[in-house]
Scaffold this active site. Structure first.
Site, short mmCIF file in Angstrom:
data_model
loop_
_atom_site.label_atom_id
_atom_site.label_comp_id
_atom_site.label_asym_id
_atom_site.label_seq_id
_atom_site.Cartn_x
_atom_site.Cartn_y
_atom_site.Cartn_z
N GLU A 351 6.94 19.93 -52.66
CA GLU A 351 8.31 20.13 -53.16
C GLU A 351 9.21 18.99 -52.68
O GLU A 351 10.15 18.61 -53.37
CB GLU A 351 8.86 21.48 -52.69
CG GLU A 351 10.14 21.88 -53.42
CD GLU A 351 10.59 23.30 -53.11
OE1 GLU A 351 11.25 23.90 -53.97
OE2 GLU A 351 10.28 23.81 -52.01
N HIS A 382 -18.61 26.18 -46.43
CA HIS A 382 -19.59 26.75 -47.35
C HIS A 382 -19.04 26.74 -48.78
O HIS A 382 -19.55 27.47 -49.64
CB HIS A 382 -19.95 28.16 -46.91
CG HIS A 382 -20.57 28.20 -45.55
ND1 HIS A 382 -21.93 28.08 -45.33
CD2 HIS A 382 -20.01 28.29 -44.32
CE1 HIS A 382 -22.18 28.13 -44.03
NE2 HIS A 382 -21.03 28.26 -43.40
N LYS A 510 13.70 27.23 -63.35
CA LYS A 510 14.59 28.40 -63.31
C LYS A 510 15.42 28.49 -64.58
O LYS A 510 15.57 29.56 -65.19
CB LYS A 510 15.54 28.30 -62.11
CG LYS A 510 14.88 28.47 -60.75
CD LYS A 510 15.95 28.33 -59.66
CE LYS A 510 15.36 28.42 -58.27
NZ LYS A 510 16.40 28.22 -57.22
#
Length: 545
Positions: A351, A382, A510
């Protein structure tokens, strides 16, 4: 070209990095490499010897920092200069963990005094809740806290609370809600009792869509469970700068904690946003967290570049992204309590430095923020470690591990350490064809089969990593560690000459989200957007594919 890429130092680094020896050869040629390429500060130890670097590399990197006037930019941040130029704001999250006697003036006001007053208010609140003095609407003490936020006001408190689980005082359970997906809050509320639950709403504007939606749903649940509008004040508090909106909601003005424009969300856990942390670990431990971060602040501000831990880490990250083509950086935590840190550092770095223009608006001609990802050891060994070892992409790695465990059970911790250190060695050293072939000698495979399998077992090595150690995970060392990564992020942004403290991509999301929301709620189908957006909106309205 930007001034940065035109500079003599940048050009010298570009040439220099094309002819660096393999790290295996660097270690074989210098028995003191670990000693000379490691440093300690603020309860942390950094081994940066397993990086693609010689003395000349380091000299050029430090020269790049000097050319960018890094030390002056660091001082500017601490002094309250307007370094968030697009929003015309100072960047002073460091003031949140400053010593009480410090004076940091912003617009003629000593903001350290404001911070201290807020911390005192937090301490009184924490004591009232944990002592049982604060009662719910039926006279019962609070047993559960639900923290409602999004972004930094959610991730910071959640990850730190998780990391400091050994320091929980035991009086409370804490739950975190961020996603606007109803499932998130519904699953939490199913387990709670309205009579003993406290909600903390964290939103600077008291209007962030996800946070407000979740808070309104929490209030509706509370009222349906038997609470009244008058009882809301006993079960809801807020961290916000919009006091009128919070009081209109029903929150007592005395139970509203401040937020300031000079603290970005991803740097806010040190403020009253950290109230859930303080409720879980107590105010003394919360202050120890702040103190650890403060010590790293002092180190970052005062240490020479060549001994400065955040500077060294930031420069190496820049080196791999800009001169070795790395597109991502992995954070590997060899401690279960720290398993959430990769996600926190992901938000912090991506960000902050996911930008494509310099401060004067020039398009960059170099890579900026890499993809930050990771997980906990040894699980990743793994899974995705395979890609780091033998994949075609260069992925620098940070390994983080306490030397002492909070749970010293049998051989667990020594095995954990052996895996951590073994991975860093394997990444650096690799395995060449002759070594792989030699391992297969004496097997039942034919010579041709051995030759083929050996090729598959070759690992190039020369994969860079840092190793960060601490004696033990404590509030103080965690504070130092998080501040280390904050400042590492700053270093890169300062050299790239970008604004690490705005987030216009987030703001666009937004804005467009609100526009789409209106269309989803409209009486008629969407027709005015692009065909894909129209199609998706209309499909949602129909409720089926």
């Amino acid at each position: 070209m930007t001034r940065l890429t035109q500079s003599d130092t940048w050009q010298a680094l570009s040439t220099h990095t094309q002819s660096l020896p393999h790290m295996r050869d660097l270690f074989e040629g210098d028995a003191q490499r670990f000693k000379t390429m490691s440093t300690s500060a603020c309860g942390l130890f950094l081994d940066y010897s397993k990086n693609r670097a010689t003395e000349e590399t380091l000299s050029l990197l430090f020269k790049l920092a000097e050319d960018a006037q890094l030390q002056s930019k660091i001082a500017g941040m601490f002094n309250g200069e307007i370094i968030n130029t697009t929003e015309k704001r100072a960047v002073l999250h460091t003031a949140l963990r400053a010593s009480p006697e410090q004076e940091i003036l912003l617009d003629g006001v000593n903001i350290v005094q404001e911070v201290q007053e807020t911390q005192q208010k937090m301490a009184e609140f924490v004591n009232a809740i944990t002592s049982g003095q604060w009662k719910g609407y039926t006279g019962k003490r609070i047993t559960d806290v639900v923290s409602i936020g999004i972004g930094g006001s959610f991730l910071g408190p959640k990850i730190v609370s998780q990391a400091l689980r050994p320091y929980w005082t035991g009086e409370l359970n804490c739950h975190f809600v961020a996603n606007v997906d109803a499932t998130s809050i519904c699953e939490k509320l199913k387990t709670l009792d309205a009579e003993t639950t406290l909600f903390i709403m964290s939103s600077k504007s008291f209007g962030t869509q996800e946070t407000l939606t979740n808070t309104l749903s929490a209030k509706d649940w509370f009222l349906k469970q038997g609470g009244s509008q008058l009882d809301v004040a006993k079960h809801f508090v807020a961290v916000t700068s919009n006091v009128p909106k919070a009081t209109e909601f029903g929150i007592d003005a005395e139970n509203i904690f401040p937020m300031w424009d000079w603290v970005g969300g991803r740097y806010s856990l040190w403020s009253a946003i950290g109230l859930p942390i303080a409720l879980l670990i107590g105010m003394d431990n919360f202050k120890a967290l702040l103190q650890g971060a403060h010590e790293m602040d002092k180190h970052f501000l005062e240490a020479p570049l060549t001994e400065n831990m955040p500077v060294i880490m930031g420069l190496f990250s820049l080196l791999y992204g800009n001169f070795h083509g790395a597109q991502s950086h992995v954070v590997l935590t060899y401690d279960h309590y720290l398993r959430g840190l990769p996600a926190y550092f992901q938000q912090l770095d991506m960000e902050s430095n996911g930008k494509s223009v310099t401060l004067d608006g020039t398009d960059v001609d170099f890579s900026t923020g890499p993809v930050i990802w990771g997980g906990e050891g040894t699980n990743g060994q793994h899974a995705y470690h395979q890609l780091i070892h033998q994949g075609t992409a260069l992925i620098p790695a940070d390994f983080i591990m306490p030397l002492q465990s909070h749970n010293p059970l049998g051989e667990h911790h020594i095995q954990l350490a052996s895996n951590c250190f073994g991975q860093t060695q394997a990444l650096m050293q690799g395995r060449n064809y002759d070594e792989a072939l030699n391992e297969l000698s004496g097997s039942k495979l034919s010579a041709d089969e051995q030759a083929l399998i050996a090729k598959h077992k070759v690992m190039p090595g020369n994969k860079p990593s840092n190793t960060i150690l601490m004696d033990k995970l404590t509030p103080s060392t965690l504070g130092s560690l998080i501040a280390l990564y904050e400042h590492r992020t700053f270093v890169q942004g300062a050299i790239w000459d970008i604004n690490s403290f705005d987030q216009w991509g987030v703001e666009l999301g937004k804005s467009l989200g609100n526009d789409v929301l209106e269309r989803l709620s409209a009486d008629s189908d969407a027709t005015s957007l692009d065909s894909s957006s129209n199609g998706l909106i209309n499909m949602f309205r129909q409720g089926k594919i």
